[in-house]
Design an enzyme around this catalytic site. Structure first.
Site, short mmCIF file in Angstrom:
data_model
loop_
_atom_site.label_atom_id
_atom_site.label_comp_id
_atom_site.label_asym_id
_atom_site.label_seq_id
_atom_site.Cartn_x
_atom_site.Cartn_y
_atom_site.Cartn_z
N ARG A 120 0.84 -1.19 0.00
CA ARG A 120 0.00 0.00 0.00
C ARG A 120 0.87 1.25 0.00
NH1 ARG A 120 -3.61 1.46 3.75
NH2 ARG A 120 -2.51 0.48 5.47
N LYS A 185 3.83 -6.15 12.02
CA LYS A 185 2.95 -6.52 10.89
C LYS A 185 3.31 -7.91 10.38
CE LYS A 185 1.61 -4.59 6.43
NZ LYS A 185 1.31 -3.32 5.76
N ARG A 316 0.14 6.70 19.31
CA ARG A 316 1.06 7.67 19.93
C ARG A 316 1.81 6.99 21.06
NH1 ARG A 316 -3.12 12.02 21.12
NH2 ARG A 316 -1.46 13.35 21.89
C1 BTN Z 1 0.54 -3.68 2.35
O1 BTN Z 1 1.35 -2.81 2.08
O2 BTN Z 1 0.20 -3.89 3.51
C2 BTN Z 1 -0.09 -4.50 1.26
C3 BTN Z 1 0.77 -5.66 0.86
C4 BTN Z 1 0.15 -6.54 -0.20
C5 BTN Z 1 1.11 -7.56 -0.73
C6 BTN Z 1 0.45 -8.55 -1.63
S1 BTN Z 1 1.51 -9.91 -2.02
C7 BTN Z 1 0.38 -10.48 -3.21
C8 BTN Z 1 -0.18 -9.26 -3.91
N1 BTN Z 1 0.65 -8.88 -5.03
C9 BTN Z 1 1.23 -7.69 -4.83
O3 BTN Z 1 2.01 -7.14 -5.63
N2 BTN Z 1 0.88 -7.18 -3.65
C10 BTN Z 1 -0.05 -8.06 -2.97
#
Ligand code: BTN
Length: 320
Positions: A120, A185, A316
């Site tokens: 993201r 995460k 925070r």
């Molecule tokens: C995030 O940043 O939290 C989202 C991550 C999403 C990763 C997955 S892996 C499978 C799919 N293909 C991608 O290129 N991204 C998602």
């Protein structure tokens, strides 16, 4: 020509195999095996080669097996999903976005590795070979923009359910859809769309779950991360089947009943509830108090409750 997937499968036990044994198994010469080592290197596998012993991978691999995944799907999924298992791809999301018509209600793609995995907010998703799960699901969603409200949140519920079904880990959701374990995460979700805002959408839901990534493989990650590791009580293929089944199940219900049907479950997994938070970009801070019916995060700023639709939320540090 050496079938690379079969070669990796023979080497996946992490033991030494001589070039002639490998050649015999795959019906090619020792020289052909030797020449194919470059392709293993390209996949990031760098096999060790010792004279008199042969070749071995740095560590054993639990490869994704298409038939094992299909056999382990729940009965209501069987026949309704298409599945492709790839060795290497730029991004499973991009691969599904590039597809034209879908032959099944849900088209799933899993890959052993991504060269340009997307996260993201323009981030990269670190995607080494054979260690994690990279999965995308393509499907059509009918309706205008309101049909999408809460979609990415309910995908988080499917991911949490799949992790809880295959481990004892107590994972939670950090709005909008990060899956966290003990302040780190462990999985992320990226929903991408094409189509028209009025009638229907082609939705691609991408999920990355950290399973067996090593510290070395993860060194490019700039935030605290966790992986399922030894807590996984099944094979990676069985885990993939559990995630696919949960996604199909949750998406079926979401298409019928919307986010409303998941409110109570989302609240029970809400990591931010009651926390003092900041939302970067829009300069809002206050106490997180759940989500509204569109999936927006509700923040009590002290002067009122404000819905937040986008932004990066952080807890925070010294507020409590
Ligand atoms: C995030 O940043 O939290 C989202 C991550 C999403 C990763 C997955 S892996 C499978 C799919 N293909 C991608 O290129 N991204 C998602």
């Amino acid at each position: 020509m050496v079938d690379i997937r079969s070669l990796i499968s023979l080497l996946s036990d992490g033991q030494f195999h001589s070039g002639s044994d490998l050649g015999r198994e795959l019906g090619v010469s020792r020289t052909a095996i030797w020449k194919s080592l470059d392709r293993l290197e390209e996949l990031g596998l760098s096999p060790e080669s010792i004279k008199g012993k042969g070749y071995r991978l740095k560590h054993a691999l639990d490869l994704l097996e298409e038939q094992e995944i299909l056999d382990a799907l729940t009965s209501d999924c069987q026949g309704r999903v298409a599945l492709e298992v790839l060795l290497s791809v730029d991004s499973t999301n991009q691969y599904v976005l590039n597809k034209g018509g879908l032959e099944s209600e849900y088209h799933f793609v899993v890959a052993e590795r991504q060269l340009s995995g997307r996260g993201r907010r323009g981030r990269a998703w670190v995607s080494p070979f054979g260690s994690n799960l990279y999965l995308s699901a393509g499907f059509d969603l009918f309706g205008g923009v309101e049909a999408l409200a809460g979609l990415s949140l309910v995908v988080g519920i499917a991911v949490v359910r799949s992790i809880k079904a295959c481990t004892h880990l107590d994972v939670q959701l950090k709005w909008p859809n990060d899956v966290w374990l003990d302040g780190k995460k462990i999985a992320g979700i990226l929903v991408e769309l094409t189509g028209e805002a009025t009638t229907s959408w082609r939705v691609v839901v991408g999920v990355g779950v950290n399973i067996g990534m090593t510290n070395e493989e993860a060194k490019a990650i700039d935030q605290p991360w966790a992986a399922i590791g030894e807590s996984l009580n099944c094979s990676r293929s069985q885990y993939a089947a559990t995630l696919i089944s949960e996604l199909a199940n949750v998406l079926d219900r979401f298409k019928r009943d919307g986010l409303d049907a998941f409110m109570a479950e989302w609240e029970s997994l809400d990591l931010l509830a009651g926390e003092s938070i900041e939302v970067s970009g829009i300069n809002i801070s206050g106490v997180a108090c759940g989500i509204d019916e569109s999936g927006a995060l509700l923040v009590d700023t002290g002067e009122g409750v404000v819905p937040v639709n986008a932004g990066e939320v952080s807890v925070r540090p010294n507020a409590s």
